[in-house]
Design an enzyme around this catalytic site. Structure first.
Site, PDB file in Angstrom:
ATOM      1  N   CYS A 116       0.815  -1.216   0.000  1.00 20.00           N
ATOM      2  CA  CYS A 116       0.000   0.000   0.000  1.00 20.00           C
ATOM      3  C   CYS A 116       0.847   1.263   0.000  1.00 20.00           C
ATOM      4  CB  CYS A 116      -0.948   0.000   1.193  1.00 20.00           C
ATOM      5  SG  CYS A 116      -2.137  -1.366   1.166  1.00 20.00           S
ATOM      6  N   HIS A 257      -3.269   7.093   2.658  1.00 20.45           N
ATOM      7  CA  HIS A 257      -3.713   5.814   2.108  1.00 20.45           C
ATOM      8  C   HIS A 257      -5.104   5.515   2.638  1.00 20.45           C
ATOM      9  CE1 HIS A 257      -4.060   1.666   1.080  1.00 20.45           C
ATOM     10  NE2 HIS A 257      -3.847   1.231   2.304  1.00 20.45           N
ATOM     11  N   ASN A 287     -10.301   0.229  -0.360  1.00 25.45           N
ATOM     12  CA  ASN A 287      -8.836   0.172  -0.328  1.00 25.45           C
ATOM     13  C   ASN A 287      -8.341  -0.416  -1.642  1.00 25.45           C
ATOM     14  OD1 ASN A 287      -6.126  -0.325   0.118  1.00 25.45           O
ATOM     15  ND2 ASN A 287      -6.407  -1.290   2.116  1.00 25.45           N
TER      16      ASN A 287
END
Length: 340
Positions: A116, A257, A287
């Site tokens: 990520c 994020h 996500n």
């Protein structure tokens, strides 16, 4: 010669058409909209459902939009970097596939596996390439098809993830105090047991046992990951803010994020930044791993102005984490509307 800086000069993005919302998800697994929204803040996510299409497809769509939008000459691109954890194949690189599909003739390409944090790490690497003086234009893409590693029988993880891609054009400039100005990037390999995909690599190659026991999906111990993510992202942002004199008064946006609404809120609270100064797309995209930060920039582009101070931050598998200080380089509304 003046110091060379690296700036973003345009953004392209792509998300699949198919929307998997919480109502449909609740018919697949024991969950509901209230449970998901209260814990992670996700209402829907985009899924690349067409058979035979992988991460490179989304990355190529985002890069093609970027090239069309900025009118950059493809023959002047020096490199393509694709940040992803869901490569089309173990080899060749997804970036090489994207390069081939775009028909670039004078560039090299490679993947960046930073989970990520992939886009954050890749941007810093691209900036260093530009600052070396050897390269002038680099396309950095964050792209992940997280649905390909999501277990839709696991109610703890399947509501979290979606698919998407976004691409930025990074160019050289001699203008001072603009672009990528500071980064703090770290990794803690002790995080391996808490967030990983068990099978499919060289330690545990695919076989009947790994397939039968569903070992090719993402595994996460949510509470541990949450705790580390809040601490790491908050500490990293505070450090970047402190050493660059950034405060609530002069930060235009924090760009976190998009993993969990509660993590995002905790980071904003630590920086004493109101939520209206935090870029968020988690509710409708979920996500998307390495794609979350560039997708947020893509959506918010028209509201950005030259000189805006941004703090980018992320946390991911491998317990990679970090934050970057970026000063925006152009008025975002110069591109009147996204090129579809």
């Amino acid at each position: 010669m003046d110091k060379i800086n690296a700036i973003i000069t345009g953004i392209g993005g792509y998300v699949p058409d198919y929307i998997l919302d919480n109502e449909e998800l609740s018919r697949m697994v024991d969950t509901n909209d209230e449970w998901i929204m209260s814990r992670v803040g996700i209402k829907e996510r985009r899924i690349l459902s067409e058979e035979g299409l992988g991460t490179s497809y989304m990355a190529r769509k985002a890069a093609k939009q970027l090239i069309t939008k900025t009118k950059v000459d493809p023959d002047t691109i020096d490199a393509i970097i694709v940040a992803t954890s869901t490569a089309d194949y173990q080899f060749p690189s997804t970036a090489s596939i994207v390069l081939g599909k775009l028909g670039l003739k004078n560039a090299f390409a490679f993947d960046f596996w930073g989970a990520c944090c992939g886009f954050l790490f890749a941007m810093d690497s691209a900036a260093s390439m530009i600052q070396s003086g050897r390269y002038k234009k680099v396309i950095v893409i964050g792209a992940d098809k997280m649905s390909s590693v999501t277990d839709y029988t696991d109610r703890q993880t399947c509501p979290l993830f979606g698919d998407g891609a976004a691409a930025v054009l990074v160019e050289a400039t001699e203008e001072q105090n603009i672009g990528v100005l500071d980064s703090y990037l770290r990794a803690d390999g002790k995080g391996l047991p808490f967030l990983h995909k068990k099978a499919g690599g060289s330690v545990c190659p695919a076989n009947h046992f790994t397939v039968d026991h569903r070992l090719h999906y993402l595994y996460q111990e949510g509470r541990t990951v949450f705790r580390y993510a809040v601490t790491s992202m908050s500490d990293d942002c505070e450090l970047i803010a402190r050493r660059n004199g950034l405060t609530n008064a002069n930060i235009r946006y924090v760009v976190p994020h998009q993993a969990n609404i509660r993590i995002i809120e905790a980071v904003a609270k630590r920086l004493e930044v109101p939520m209206e100064k935090v870029m968020m797309n988690i509710e409708h995209f979920g996500n998307t791993s390495a794609a979350t930060i560039p997708l947020a920039l893509w959506e918010y582009e028209s509201s950005l102005r030259k000189g805006d101070n941004l703090i980018l931050t992320a946390f991911g598998a491998g317990f990679v984490h970090g934050a970057s200080y970026y000063k925006w380089a152009y008025d975002g509304d110069k591109y009147s509307a996204p090129v579809k």
